[in-house]
Scaffold this motif. Structure first.
Motif, PDB file in Angstrom:
ATOM      1  N   ALA A  37       0.939  -1.222   0.088  1.00 12.26           N
ATOM      2  CA  ALA A  37       0.189   0.098   0.093  1.00 12.26           C
ATOM      3  C   ALA A  37       0.697   1.189   0.197  1.00 12.26           C
ATOM      4  O   ALA A  37       1.587   1.446   0.794  1.00 12.26           O
ATOM      5  CB  ALA A  37      -1.116  -0.100   1.223  1.00 12.26           C
ATOM      6  N   VAL A  38       0.791   2.022  -0.905  1.00 14.55           N
ATOM      7  CA  VAL A  38       1.467   3.094  -1.287  1.00 14.55           C
ATOM      8  C   VAL A  38       0.961   4.710  -1.348  1.00 14.55           C
ATOM      9  O   VAL A  38      -0.206   4.746  -1.955  1.00 14.55           O
ATOM     10  CB  VAL A  38       2.711   2.949  -2.271  1.00 14.55           C
ATOM     11  N   ALA A  39       1.458   5.661  -0.888  1.00 16.61           N
ATOM     12  CA  ALA A  39       0.702   6.822  -0.859  1.00 16.61           C
ATOM     13  C   ALA A  39       0.940   7.470  -2.336  1.00 16.61           C
ATOM     14  O   ALA A  39       2.030   7.900  -2.955  1.00 16.61           O
ATOM     15  CB  ALA A  39       1.299   7.810   0.036  1.00 16.61           C
ATOM     16  N   GLY A  40      -0.207   7.577  -2.960  1.00 19.07           N
ATOM     17  CA  GLY A  40      -0.159   8.156  -4.415  1.00 19.07           C
ATOM     18  C   GLY A  40      -0.905   7.436  -5.344  1.00 19.07           C
ATOM     19  O   GLY A  40      -1.125   6.310  -5.214  1.00 19.07           O
ATOM     20  N   PRO A  41      -1.122   7.922  -6.562  1.00 16.30           N
ATOM     21  CA  PRO A  41      -1.640   7.258  -7.785  1.00 16.30           C
ATOM     22  C   PRO A  41      -0.942   6.187  -8.247  1.00 16.30           C
ATOM     23  O   PRO A  41       0.221   6.238  -8.346  1.00 16.30           O
ATOM     24  CB  PRO A  41      -1.921   8.163  -8.881  1.00 16.30           C
ATOM     25  N   VAL A  42      -1.325   4.892  -8.459  1.00 13.95           N
ATOM     26  CA  VAL A  42      -0.652   3.754  -8.961  1.00 13.95           C
ATOM     27  C   VAL A  42      -0.926   3.466 -10.431  1.00 13.95           C
ATOM     28  O   VAL A  42      -2.135   3.202 -10.751  1.00 13.95           O
ATOM     29  CB  VAL A  42      -0.962   2.623  -8.047  1.00 13.95           C
ATOM     30  N   SER A  43       0.124   3.691 -11.208  1.00 14.43           N
ATOM     31  CA  SER A  43       0.064   3.171 -12.679  1.00 14.43           C
ATOM     32  C   SER A  43       1.419   2.993 -13.187  1.00 14.43           C
ATOM     33  O   SER A  43       2.473   3.485 -12.649  1.00 14.43           O
ATOM     34  CB  SER A  43      -0.819   4.353 -13.370  1.00 14.43           C
ATOM     35  N   GLY A  44       1.490   2.142 -14.177  1.00 17.73           N
ATOM     36  CA  GLY A  44       2.800   2.094 -14.796  1.00 17.73           C
ATOM     37  C   GLY A  44       3.787   1.151 -14.001  1.00 17.73           C
ATOM     38  O   GLY A  44       3.409   0.593 -12.953  1.00 17.73           O
ATOM     39  N   GLU A  60       6.866   2.261 -12.812  1.00 22.73           N
ATOM     40  CA  GLU A  60       7.647   2.761 -11.546  1.00 22.73           C
ATOM     41  C   GLU A  60       6.656   3.609 -10.742  1.00 22.73           C
ATOM     42  O   GLU A  60       5.866   4.270 -11.243  1.00 22.73           O
ATOM     43  CB  GLU A  60       8.767   3.697 -12.200  1.00 22.73           C
ATOM     44  N   PHE A  61       7.009   3.563  -9.485  1.00 20.65           N
ATOM     45  CA  PHE A  61       6.401   4.413  -8.480  1.00 20.65           C
ATOM     46  C   PHE A  61       7.487   5.045  -7.857  1.00 20.65           C
ATOM     47  O   PHE A  61       8.077   4.568  -7.236  1.00 20.65           O
ATOM     48  CB  PHE A  61       5.405   3.297  -7.676  1.00 20.65           C
ATOM     49  N   ARG A  62       6.968   6.400  -7.649  1.00 22.58           N
ATOM     50  CA  ARG A  62       7.747   7.242  -6.774  1.00 22.58           C
ATOM     51  C   ARG A  62       7.062   7.655  -5.547  1.00 22.58           C
ATOM     52  O   ARG A  62       5.917   7.932  -5.442  1.00 22.58           O
ATOM     53  CB  ARG A  62       8.113   8.223  -7.212  1.00 22.58           C
ATOM     54  N   PHE A  63       7.762   7.195  -4.429  1.00 18.49           N
ATOM     55  CA  PHE A  63       6.971   7.237  -2.978  1.00 18.49           C
ATOM     56  C   PHE A  63       6.873   8.827  -2.662  1.00 18.49           C
ATOM     57  O   PHE A  63       7.799   9.642  -2.851  1.00 18.49           O
ATOM     58  CB  PHE A  63       7.849   6.538  -2.084  1.00 18.49           C
ATOM     59  N   THR A  64       5.767   9.415  -2.141  1.00 23.94           N
ATOM     60  CA  THR A  64       5.717  10.682  -1.499  1.00 23.94           C
ATOM     61  C   THR A  64       6.174  10.970  -0.501  1.00 23.94           C
ATOM     62  O   THR A  64       6.144  10.099   0.522  1.00 23.94           O
ATOM     63  CB  THR A  64       3.981  10.933  -1.162  1.00 23.94           C
ATOM     64  N   ASN A  65       6.993  11.876  -0.078  1.00 21.30           N
ATOM     65  CA  ASN A  65       7.590  12.046   0.952  1.00 21.30           C
ATOM     66  C   ASN A  65       8.504  11.194   1.568  1.00 21.30           C
ATOM     67  O   ASN A  65       9.004  10.801   2.703  1.00 21.30           O
ATOM     68  CB  ASN A  65       6.872  12.452   2.074  1.00 21.30           C
TER      69      ASN A  65
END
Length: 321
Positions: free
Chosen positions: A62-69, A71-76
């Motif tokens: 579970a990650v903060a932010g919109p999930v797509s594609g 690569e995911f960049r974590f908020t903060n």
């Protein structure tokens, strides 16, 4: 035998657990600043559990932010995640990334009776959506809908960024005072840890008080020790939260109830329960009667995000079984 792993990753801490027999096991918390990547932190966690790479078949994070594609960049946080690289590194067959408030909403299906406190009495309509709203580092808002047969759908959104609603001349003046510093005033601008401080400075400016408190924790502590300015800040915070929560119920037809989550409200739970939240929640003019009987609960469970990640993973694997 291969196992599943779930994670709830925020800007400061990452929580991991094994998901086995429909339950969490061996929960551990890792400061994100101490590790270069989620793979490194999970590797340390697995080693502590006596598990090697390849022994975990499925992971839900579970990650903060919109999930797509990919690569995911974590908020903060400095962490980044490539789905492909993650699975290769940890030898994982299935990786499910979900929004953190999707997980939080699904976590509401796992609550125990001693993990909620009643705020507004009522009977939930289980055929209608429930609202999940949480002031914390930001303001998260999610929707939970039962699908029958112990299946649920969680709808993520960005409801924390709607405009801040006002219901009195005083609230309009507070909003305007905050706008002088921030420009646009969203619900999250006020209903968050940092928002508590903005609200304090606005009230001090309007009433001619010299601000002496410098952190949200100091404001909360002062209110708990009966400081009159801090008490007004907490009271107004609760009233604004009531307005936002009520708006969400009207928008979604959310007569399934409202779950209040996040790290802010539990710090002053007794003040919250005695506040004007309920009055503001139902203050909807000709539609006030619609809010009657909609239950509101304050959630005190510690690992709802992890529980929800487990529910999401279980449902996803069942669909592919």
């Amino acid at each position: 035998m291969k196992v599943a792993l779930v994670g709830d990753i925020g800007g400061t801490n990452a929580r991991f657990a094994l998901w086995r027999d429909n339950a969490l096991h061996a929960v551990q918390v890792f400061p994100t600043a101490d590790y270069t990547s989620p793979e490194q932190a999970i590797g340390v966690y697995l080693a502590a559990q006596g598990l090697a790479k390849g022994e975990v078949a499925a992971v839900c994070l579970a990650v903060a932010g919109p999930v797509s594609g990919d690569e995911f960049r974590f908020t903060n946080s400095h962490w980044r995640l490539s789905r492909k690289a993650f699975c290769a590194n940890l030898q994982v067959e299935h990786l499910l990334l979900i929004n953190d408030f999707t997980a939080m909403a699904l976590g509401m299906t796992r609550l125990q009776p001693d993990e909620v406190r009643n705020v507004c009495a009522g009977t939930p309509d289980t055929t209608r959506p429930a609202v999940v709203i949480g002031p914390g580092t930001g303001l998260g808002v999610g929707t939970l809908l039962g699908l029958g047969e112990q299946r649920w759908l969680a709808l993520p959104g960005e409801g924390g960024h709607v405009d801040l609603p006002v219901g009195s001349a005083r609230e309009a003046a507070i909003r305007q005072a905050i706008a002088l510093d921030t420009g646009h005033v969203s619900a999250e601008t006020v209903l968050s840890g940092g928002g508590l401080l903005r609200l304090y400075h606005a009230i001090c400016a309007l009433d001619g008080h010299a601000p002496t408190l410098g952190t949200p924790a100091q404001i909360t502590d002062a209110a708990l020790h009966d400081d009159p300015v801090a008490l007004e800040v907490i009271e107004q915070f609760c009233r604004f939260l009531g307005r936002v929560a009520g708006n969400n119920v009207l928008t979604l037809g959310g007569r399934g109830g409202v779950f209040i989550v996040g790290g802010v409200i539990p710090r002053f739970a007794e003040l919250f329960l005695r506040s004007g939240f309920a009055a503001s929640f139902a203050d909807k003019g000709c539609m006030s009667a619609y809010l009657e009987g909609v239950p509101v609960w304050l959630v005190t469970a510690e690992y709802s995000g992890l529980e929800g990640a487990g529910v999401a993973l279980q449902q996803a694997l069942a669909q592919h079984a």
